[in-house]
Structure formats: C-alpha cells, structure tokens
Design an enzyme around this catalytic site. Structure first.
Site, PDB file in Angstrom:
ATOM      1  N   SER A   1      -2.190 -11.064  -8.345  1.00  0.00           N
ATOM      2  CA  SER A   1      -2.367 -10.130  -9.457  1.00  0.00           C
ATOM      3  C   SER A   1      -2.663 -10.774 -10.808  1.00  0.00           C
ATOM      4  O   SER A   1      -2.039 -10.461 -11.816  1.00  0.00           O
ATOM      5  CB  SER A   1      -1.147  -9.213  -9.590  1.00  0.00           C
ATOM      6  OG  SER A   1      -1.008  -8.492  -8.429  1.00  0.00           O
ATOM      7  N   SER A   2      -3.639 -11.646 -10.804  1.00  0.00           N
ATOM      8  CA  SER A   2      -4.058 -12.230 -12.083  1.00  0.00           C
ATOM      9  C   SER A   2      -4.625 -11.148 -13.000  1.00  0.00           C
ATOM     10  O   SER A   2      -4.462 -11.214 -14.225  1.00  0.00           O
ATOM     11  CB  SER A   2      -5.091 -13.325 -11.854  1.00  0.00           C
ATOM     12  OG  SER A   2      -6.163 -12.836 -11.100  1.00  0.00           O
ATOM     13  N   SER A   3      -5.269 -10.138 -12.415  1.00  0.00           N
ATOM     14  CA  SER A   3      -5.859  -9.093 -13.266  1.00  0.00           C
ATOM     15  C   SER A   3      -4.778  -8.259 -13.947  1.00  0.00           C
ATOM     16  O   SER A   3      -4.866  -7.975 -15.148  1.00  0.00           O
ATOM     17  CB  SER A   3      -6.826  -8.199 -12.478  1.00  0.00           C
ATOM     18  OG  SER A   3      -6.246  -7.813 -11.278  1.00  0.00           O
TER      19      SER A   3
ATOM     20  N   HIS B   1       0.827  -1.213   0.000  1.00  0.00           N
ATOM     21  CA  HIS B   1       0.000   0.000   0.000  1.00  0.00           C
ATOM     22  C   HIS B   1       0.865   1.269   0.000  1.00  0.00           C
ATOM     23  O   HIS B   1       0.463   2.315   0.507  1.00  0.00           O
ATOM     24  CB  HIS B   1      -0.977   0.012   1.188  1.00  0.00           C
ATOM     25  CG  HIS B   1      -2.104  -0.965   1.015  1.00  0.00           C
ATOM     26  ND1 HIS B   1      -3.268  -0.640   0.364  1.00  0.00           N
ATOM     27  CD2 HIS B   1      -2.227  -2.259   1.365  1.00  0.00           C
ATOM     28  CE1 HIS B   1      -4.067  -1.703   0.339  1.00  0.00           C
ATOM     29  NE2 HIS B   1      -3.458  -2.705   0.942  1.00  0.00           N
ATOM     30  N   THR B   2       2.040   1.130  -0.547  1.00  0.00           N
ATOM     31  CA  THR B   2       2.920   2.290  -0.661  1.00  0.00           C
ATOM     32  C   THR B   2       2.935   2.841  -2.084  1.00  0.00           C
ATOM     33  O   THR B   2       3.278   3.996  -2.291  1.00  0.00           O
ATOM     34  CB  THR B   2       4.368   1.902  -0.280  1.00  0.00           C
ATOM     35  OG1 THR B   2       4.649   0.633  -0.887  1.00  0.00           O
ATOM     36  CG2 THR B   2       4.555   1.790   1.215  1.00  0.00           C
TER      37      THR B   2
ATOM     38  N   TYR C   1     -10.097  -0.801  -0.455  1.00  0.00           N
ATOM     39  CA  TYR C   1      -8.862  -0.326  -1.084  1.00  0.00           C
ATOM     40  C   TYR C   1      -9.006   1.147  -1.440  1.00  0.00           C
ATOM     41  O   TYR C   1      -8.161   1.976  -1.107  1.00  0.00           O
ATOM     42  CB  TYR C   1      -8.584  -1.160  -2.337  1.00  0.00           C
ATOM     43  CG  TYR C   1      -7.256  -0.862  -2.986  1.00  0.00           C
ATOM     44  CD1 TYR C   1      -6.132  -1.599  -2.663  1.00  0.00           C
ATOM     45  CD2 TYR C   1      -7.135   0.159  -3.927  1.00  0.00           C
ATOM     46  CE1 TYR C   1      -4.906  -1.329  -3.255  1.00  0.00           C
ATOM     47  CE2 TYR C   1      -5.923   0.443  -4.525  1.00  0.00           C
ATOM     48  CZ  TYR C   1      -4.818  -0.307  -4.183  1.00  0.00           C
ATOM     49  OH  TYR C   1      -3.613  -0.025  -4.766  1.00  0.00           O
TER      50      TYR C   1
ATOM     51  N   GLY D   1      -8.091 -14.242  -7.062  1.00  0.00           N
ATOM     52  CA  GLY D   1      -8.419 -13.740  -5.724  1.00  0.00           C
ATOM     53  C   GLY D   1      -7.403 -14.099  -4.659  1.00  0.00           C
ATOM     54  O   GLY D   1      -7.682 -14.036  -3.474  1.00  0.00           O
TER      55      GLY D   1
ATOM     56  N   GLY E   1      -4.367 -12.657  -4.471  1.00  0.00           N
ATOM     57  CA  GLY E   1      -3.426 -11.557  -4.255  1.00  0.00           C
ATOM     58  C   GLY E   1      -2.152 -11.701  -5.058  1.00  0.00           C
ATOM     59  O   GLY E   1      -1.124 -11.119  -4.714  1.00  0.00           O
TER      60      GLY E   1
ATOM     61  N   ASP F   1       1.570  -3.804  -9.510  1.00  0.00           N
ATOM     62  CA  ASP F   1       1.291  -5.136 -10.064  1.00  0.00           C
ATOM     63  C   ASP F   1       1.609  -5.191 -11.551  1.00  0.00           C
ATOM     64  O   ASP F   1       2.231  -6.135 -12.039  1.00  0.00           O
ATOM     65  CB  ASP F   1      -0.180  -5.509  -9.844  1.00  0.00           C
ATOM     66  CG  ASP F   1      -0.561  -5.465  -8.376  1.00  0.00           C
ATOM     67  OD1 ASP F   1       0.353  -5.392  -7.534  1.00  0.00           O
ATOM     68  OD2 ASP F   1      -1.767  -5.498  -8.074  1.00  0.00           O
TER      69      ASP F   1
HETATM   70  C1  GLA Z   1      -3.038  -4.244  -4.951  1.00  0.00           C
HETATM   71  C2  GLA Z   1      -2.861  -3.092  -5.936  1.00  0.00           C
HETATM   72  C3  GLA Z   1      -1.423  -2.579  -5.924  1.00  0.00           C
HETATM   73  C4  GLA Z   1      -0.942  -2.295  -4.501  1.00  0.00           C
HETATM   74  C5  GLA Z   1      -1.268  -3.460  -3.564  1.00  0.00           C
HETATM   75  C6  GLA Z   1      -0.977  -3.145  -2.130  1.00  0.00           C
HETATM   76  O1  GLA Z   1      -2.308  -5.365  -5.359  1.00  0.00           O
HETATM   77  O2  GLA Z   1      -3.209  -3.497  -7.228  1.00  0.00           O
HETATM   78  O3  GLA Z   1      -1.331  -1.439  -6.731  1.00  0.00           O
HETATM   79  O4  GLA Z   1      -1.477  -1.094  -4.025  1.00  0.00           O
HETATM   80  O5  GLA Z   1      -2.624  -3.857  -3.654  1.00  0.00           O
HETATM   81  O6  GLA Z   1       0.375  -2.937  -1.950  1.00  0.00           O
END
Ligand code: GLA
Length: 396
Positions: A133-135, A43-44, A229, A129, A131, A179
C-alpha cells in the site's frame, strides 16, 4: 522547527535535504506515513466486513511548505521526477504518481478546504507494487501534511475517508478503506480489527515472542490488479442484489449467510456464488483468528491464514502461480506458523508468520527454488509493526 520524534530516519533526512536543495527555506513540515500488512480479512473491506491490518516499518516521507501563489510543485525523490500544476486546475497528470497527491487536494477542496499552493518532496522505502500500500501511504501523507500545513483541523478518520475517495475518484481504483485506515491509525506492536461497516476498531497486542512477520515478495507487479479488483467488487454487488430479491433488508455481504448464498445465488450463477461465499467465509475466519490471538493460540491463528489463501486462490481467484508456489513451499515447513497471499492479489507479497530462528533456513531453501521454478528473484522483508501517520517536525 522542532523535532517531535527522537530520531528521524535517514530516509526522512534525505527527503528534507532534497527539499532544501530544490525549494530552500527552513519552514517545511515533514510527515511519515507507513505502508501496511494485513494479517487476515482480504477483500472484505468493500463488502462491509472485517479486516486485521497493521502499519509497518516501511513508509513514505513527505516534506511540504506553503507557497505564496496557487502553484503545486511536486518532486518524487525516488523517481527523480517533478510535476508542476495549480490547485485551481486539477487534472490527471498522465504519469501516475502525482495523481495520488492531486486526488487528495481535490477531495480536500470538495470538503470546502481552501488548499493553497505548496511545495512537496516525497520519497520512501515501501516497495512499489508489492501489496504494501505505497499508494495509500502517499495519500495519507498528503492529507496529513496539508491538514497541518493549512490548519484545516480534520480528524484522522475524515482524512482516511478522503484519501480513499481520492483513489476511487481521481485514480479510478474502487478500493476499500483498509489501506488508508491502517496507514493512518497504525499503532506500534498492535494489529487493528476494523469493522468496515460501523468503522469501529479495536487494537490487539501483536507481540508474539520469537515469531516474526516475513513478507515474501513474488516480484510479480500486480498489473491486472485494478481492473480485476473492480470486477470482484461488482461480482460481490451482483450477489447482494440476488439475495436482496428475497431479503430486501440486506445491504451488503456482511448481512448475508452461507445458507442464503446457497439458496439464492448458487442456482443462478455459480461464479458469483463462489466469489460471495469466499467473502462470507473470510469474515468468519477473521472472527476465529482474532479469538485465537486473544487466547494466545498462534498455531490456530496460522491455520486460518492457510484457509484464507485457499479461498483467495480457488474461490476468489485473485492469486497467481507465483503466490501459490510461495504459500505451497512454506506450508508444513519447520517453524512456519502460517502464510497466505496479501492485499489485492495478482502479485505482490505473501505474509507469513515464522519462528525467528527458522527464517534463514526457510529463505535459503525457497529463494533458489523460486528462481528455478518461476524464473524470478525472491525478495524478503521482515515486517515490524509501527505507528501510523505522524509529523516528524512541527512548523514553528
Ligand atoms: C487492496 C485495497 C484494499 C483491500 C485489499 C484486499 O489493498 O486497496 O481496500 O480491498 O486490496 O483486501
């Protein structure tokens, strides 16, 4: 058509076979676009801070070919669904997966790139789902494939930015750049430190002898993720505005110190203060973690992971009981270097660094406990760091 990599995975072959079955012809292009892990810096990205991701051995494979008309024919191999539309009328599909592709087409058009009709089949093995990053992988696969198919000559960073924008605009998640960046720029056996303000990046070797990246999938699908988010993002922006009242030169939390948060945010809004202080601390943690990595002090690196989880759970409040349980259970165990929740939160995976010979015993202990306590099945993946998005075949 020539193979540009020595081996094409069986998943890629299945996607290509499906493409032949549905669309026929030999002139298609196949690309691989991976999912990602993030070692630290959560989340940075949307706060213009630092992240430390890597592309992994789970990916989307996509085969595309041009059509003579303006139509889009999309097939999801895994879901066994298809979608037909037109590049002239891009509207949300009403059932999610096509939107990632349509959103990228829209952003290419916004850059003045004339996307023609095309056929597309995609599939892969990035758990949805979780985490990973499939999208983003699907967006980057689309951007990369269409760039090559239509000869747009876009550079990778432009493709990253337009893929992120596709998700922001068409899908409606205000995600940062991490991602898509990791999926596109990944390099085998390296993590990448990305400065999300300047977009400068540095590759660091991550070949830690005998230590593996173990992903423990909570099996909680992060349904809350997109609304919460977006809320976190707004809370960070609210914190920046409070500091700006005294320091107008400040542009993001990247420019803000803990002292400034204590002075200008804490007295006004305790919740916003907690959110923002997590972000400022996480950036500092990432800096010391990369220094640990360079020194080869993996034990110190692992401690930063626990610190990150603590902040994400208590201050940023994007964890959930299942993720907290999983991190609590690995902590202090034989052979575990560190662990934390990974990605946006509210479900998905924890990322753990574990000595190879300790993995089996760890999983054998935690899986039944997890089932008993949380009534859910634990899934385990060993993450290998691989290259980013690339073409598997060239059109000839
Ligand atoms: C998701 C978002 C990213 C990032 C993370 C948290 O994966 O797509 O851009 O913000 O959450 O670090």
């Amino acid at each position: 058509m020539t193979l540009t990599m020595q081996t094409t995975s069986s998943l890629a072959l299945r996607v290509q076979e499906k493409f032949q079955d549905v669309f026929g012809g030999r002139d298609h292009l196949t690309v691989r676009s991976p999912g990602r892990v993030n070692l630290i810096g959560e989340h940075t990205d949307y706060n213009h801070g630092f992240v430390l991701p890597a592309a992994i051995n789970k990916a989307v494979y996509m085969a595309v070919s041009r059509r003579a008309d303006d139509e889009l024919h999309l097939v999801s191999f895994d879901l066994d669904r298809s979608y037909t539309g037109s590049v002239k009328r891009l509207e949300p599909s009403g059932y999610h997966w096509p939107d990632y592709i349509l959103g990228v087409v829209q952003q290419l058009q916004a850059l003045g790139k004339p996307v023609g009709g095309f056929n597309c089949v995609f599939g892969g093995d990035i758990p949805l789902g979780s985490g990973m990053s499939s999208s983003a992988a699907l967006e980057c696969a689309t951007a990369f494939a269409l760039n090559q198919l239509f000869g747009f000559d876009l550079d990778p960073m432009t493709m990253v930015k337009l893929s992120q924008k596709a998700e922001n605009v068409f899908v409606g998640v205000q995600c940062g750049i991490m991602d898509q960046f990791a999926s596109m720029f990944g390099r085998k056996d390296h993590v990448i430190r990305l400065d999300c303000q300047s977009l400068e990046y540095t590759y660091f070797p991550f070949k830690t002898e005998g230590i593996r990246i173990v992903l423990l999938d909570s099996n909680v699908k992060h349904s809350l993720a997109s609304s919460e988010y977006n809320t976190r993002r707004q809370q960070c922006e609210a914190g920046v505005r409070l500091v700006q009242q005294q320091h107008p030169e400040v542009r993001s939390l990247r420019d803000v110190s803990l002292e400034q948060l204590q002075a200008y945010v804490a007295p006004v809004d305790e919740l916003i203060y907690r959110r923002c202080s997590y972000v400022v601390e996480e950036n500092a943690r990432l800096q010391s973690a990369t220094a640990d990595l360079l020194r080869g002090d993996i034990a110190a690196f692992g401690r930063e992971l626990y610190g990150s989880h603590e902040g994400l759970s208590k201050k940023y409040e994007v964890s959930c009981p299942e993720l907290d349980f999983l991190v609590g259970q690995v902590r202090g165990q034989q052979g575990v270097i560190g662990g934390r929740m990974m990605g946006g939160g509210f479900g998905g995976c924890t990322i753990n660094l574990v000595e190879e010979e300790a993995i089996d015993a760890l999983v054998e202990r935690i899986a039944p406990l997890y089932r008993k306590t949380m009534n859910k099945e634990l899934k385990v993946y060993i993450g290998q760091i691989e290259n980013g998005t690339s073409a598997l075949t060239d059109l000839r």
